[in-house]
Design an enzyme around this catalytic site. Structure first.
Site, short mmCIF file in Angstrom:
data_model
loop_
_atom_site.label_atom_id
_atom_site.label_comp_id
_atom_site.label_asym_id
_atom_site.label_seq_id
_atom_site.Cartn_x
_atom_site.Cartn_y
_atom_site.Cartn_z
N LYS A 179 -30.21 9.12 19.35
CA LYS A 179 -29.37 9.94 18.46
C LYS A 179 -29.70 9.61 17.01
CE LYS A 179 -25.37 9.57 16.46
NZ LYS A 179 -25.49 10.36 15.21
N GLY A 231 -27.56 0.31 11.55
CA GLY A 231 -26.56 0.99 10.73
C GLY A 231 -25.61 -0.01 10.11
N SER A 232 -24.37 0.43 9.89
CA SER A 232 -23.42 -0.40 9.17
C SER A 232 -22.87 -1.53 10.04
CB SER A 232 -22.26 0.45 8.65
OG SER A 232 -21.42 0.82 9.72
N THR A 233 -22.48 -2.62 9.39
CA THR A 233 -21.91 -3.77 10.09
C THR A 233 -20.61 -3.37 10.81
OG1 THR A 233 -22.95 -5.33 8.60
CG2 THR A 233 -20.98 -6.10 9.75
N GLU A 234 -19.84 -2.51 10.15
CA GLU A 234 -18.55 -2.08 10.72
C GLU A 234 -18.75 -1.38 12.07
OE1 GLU A 234 -15.03 1.13 9.57
OE2 GLU A 234 -16.65 0.76 8.14
N GLY A 236 -21.45 -1.61 13.90
CA GLY A 236 -22.07 -2.61 14.77
C GLY A 236 -21.04 -3.46 15.49
N GLU A 253 -29.10 -4.14 14.18
CA GLU A 253 -29.69 -4.42 12.87
C GLU A 253 -28.76 -3.77 11.86
OE1 GLU A 253 -31.26 -3.77 9.53
OE2 GLU A 253 -32.81 -2.59 10.53
N CYS A 287 -31.39 -1.60 4.06
CA CYS A 287 -30.48 -2.68 4.49
C CYS A 287 -30.95 -4.04 4.00
CB CYS A 287 -30.33 -2.67 6.01
SG CYS A 287 -31.87 -2.43 6.87
N GLU A 384 -22.06 -4.61 0.34
CA GLU A 384 -23.30 -3.82 0.34
C GLU A 384 -23.03 -2.46 -0.30
OE1 GLU A 384 -26.88 -2.90 3.46
OE2 GLU A 384 -24.85 -2.46 4.17
#
Length: 472
Positions: A179, A231-234, A236, A253, A287, A384
């Site tokens: 996706k 993508g974003s840590t959130e 993730g 990542e 990133c 970030e």
């Protein structure tokens, strides 16, 4: 400063369809709904794209499961032929793909043409070479593929992140449902056509488009054996929670807040080029961007003067102009986030500076910006921003530099600028970052593993290590 005449790349090299379907089981099919993808440099609608519903994800995963048996049973040398073929087609069609990437993403054509596309082809060539040598990769004498890989990629390097995910998965004998990000689906859909051109068996690669809900359904699908997310840590964190206890293999990542450390013996002009590349490459949508600059106090004034002179020569504007250094911000939502954090930086007392530059009146734009007088307590030094915004801090001793560099929840990358090889090794050894560059920045190679510590994720992509996540 030189005046440059416009040098536009032709849009006519790539033909856009008015609508795009989902790529499932070797052919394009309609989804349950549609959404629009826009050109961030002009806000014009580029195409209508199918929105995958849960039943569409089910169809794609079922197609990948059916294809897994025959694909994984192929000798590695046979799978390699398909990967080599894909790599060559990407090279042959690289001009089309570069224009498409810049149109949909906003990045300068120079970057998509000279960085993204050569790396995309290189990843497929590299993993094609591994396909018949898996027994020698160091993961046991008879490593086995896992099954269906569910892969979710971001909007900052749409085609390159696709290559990072798909190439090792196919080399190892897995099948894929991928996706792409909802703001940049077009190059992934173009890649679906590359798969057909390469005669890849139906169902080996499936591409479903949609927003967060589509990705969530794919990640949580019971028939997906392996999840890869960039993508974003959130997000993730949410994925890690949803996959916990299911037995699925997972690589994440995520975000970063990299420190670019300049010591007093560094070659100043070379360091300035590295700083500019570290934070303004791809509009800072990276990133591993060097978004925190740590400069030794004794050279801070000289380095900042040189950096400002260099920033004044950066050209912001049309991504399809070959002279452009900084393109458009990928979306309105991202522009709002960058603007908000920059305003917070100024309100917290940091000193903001941008070179004089005229921004286009349509599209999403942000001038390259530096903040000086930044402390570790400032939000712009901790969060970030994911845009062309640099926070500058100073240090006196190597120990102080290391302490400040590691004072972050992230641990994706770092840079060291010094004339002393012994200092590079000593400092790199103490930095809690997955990738440390020495006297350069943002250098990528398919043979080198990439990934982070702490809130920057876990697992590695690229190199021999990148195969491990796709093998049992």
């Amino acid at each position: 400063m030189f005046e440059y005449a416009p040098a536009p790349e032709s849009r006519s090299i790539v033909s856009l369809e008015p609508t795009y379907g989902l790529f499932i089981d070797g052919s394009f099919v309609e989804g349950k709904g549609t959404f629009k993808t826009v050109n961030p440099a002009s806000e014009e609608v580029l195409a209508e794209v199918a929105l995958a519903a849960p039943e569409d994800v089910d169809r794609a995963v079922a197609a990948a499961r059916r294809a897994f048996g025959p694909w994984s049973a192929l000798p590695g040398a046979e799978r390699a032929k398909y990967l080599f073929r894909i790599a060559r087609i990407i090279q042959e069609r690289s001009r089309e793909l570069a224009v498409l990437e810049s149109l949909d993403n906003g990045k300068p054509i120079r970057e998509s043409r000279d960085v993204d596309l050569p790396l995309v082809a290189a990843h497929f060539f590299y993993y094609a070479g591994w396909a018949d040598k898996l027994a020698y990769a160091g993961f046991g004498p008879d490593p086995r593929p896992l099954g269906v890989a569910g892969q979710v990629i971001p909007w900052n390097f749409p085609l390159l992140m696709l290559a990072w995910k798909i190439a090792p998965a196919l080399a190892a004998g897995n099948t894929v449902v991928l996706k792409p990000a909802e703001t940049t689906p077009l190059s992934a859909l173009f890649f679906a056509d590359v798969c057909r051109q390469a005669d890849l068996p139906p169902g080996v690669v499936n591409i479903i488009t949609g927003a967060g809900d589509t990705g969530r359904y794919l990640v949580e699908h019971p028939d997906v054996a392996k999840v890869a997310f960039t993508g974003s840590t959130e997000v993730g964190r949410q994925i890690a929670r949803s996959v916990a206890g299911t037995g699925k293999k997972l690589t994440l990542e995520l975000g970063g807040k990299a420190a670019n450390i300049v010591f007093d013996d560094a070659p100043i002009d070379q360091a300035v080029e590295g700083i500019v590349n570290g934070i303004f490459f791809n509009q800072g949508h990276v990133c591993c961007a060097g978004s925190r600059l740590l400069v030794q106090e004794s050279v801070a004034e000289e380095l900042l003067a040189s950096l400002k002179r260099r920033m004044a020569t950066l050209r912001v504007g049309d991504p399809l102009d070959k002279n452009t250094d900084i393109g458009a911000i990928n979306s309105r939502a991202q522009l709002e986030k960058i603007t908000e954090l920059s305003e917070i930086g100024a309100s917290e007392g940091a000193e903001r500076w941008s070179p004089p530059c005229e921004l286009p009146d349509r599209g999403f734009w942000f001038a390259p910006t530096i903040f000086t007088g930044v402390t570790q307590a400032h939000r712009i030094a901790r969060e970030e921003i994911f845009g062309p915004v640099l926070s500058v801090l100073t240090f006196r001793t190597p120990d102080e530099a290391i302490e400040k560099a590691n004072n972050t929840p992230y641990g994706l990358s770092a840079g060291i600028w010094t004339d002393k090889g012994s200092r590079i090794l000593a400092v790199a050894d103490k930095l809690r970052a997955g990738v440390v560059w020495a006297n350069t920045f943002n250098k990528f190679d398919p043979t080198s593993p990439f990934g982070g510590y702490k809130e920057s994720g876990y697992g590695r992509e690229g190199g021999r290590h990148g195969l491990e996540a796709y093998l049992a």
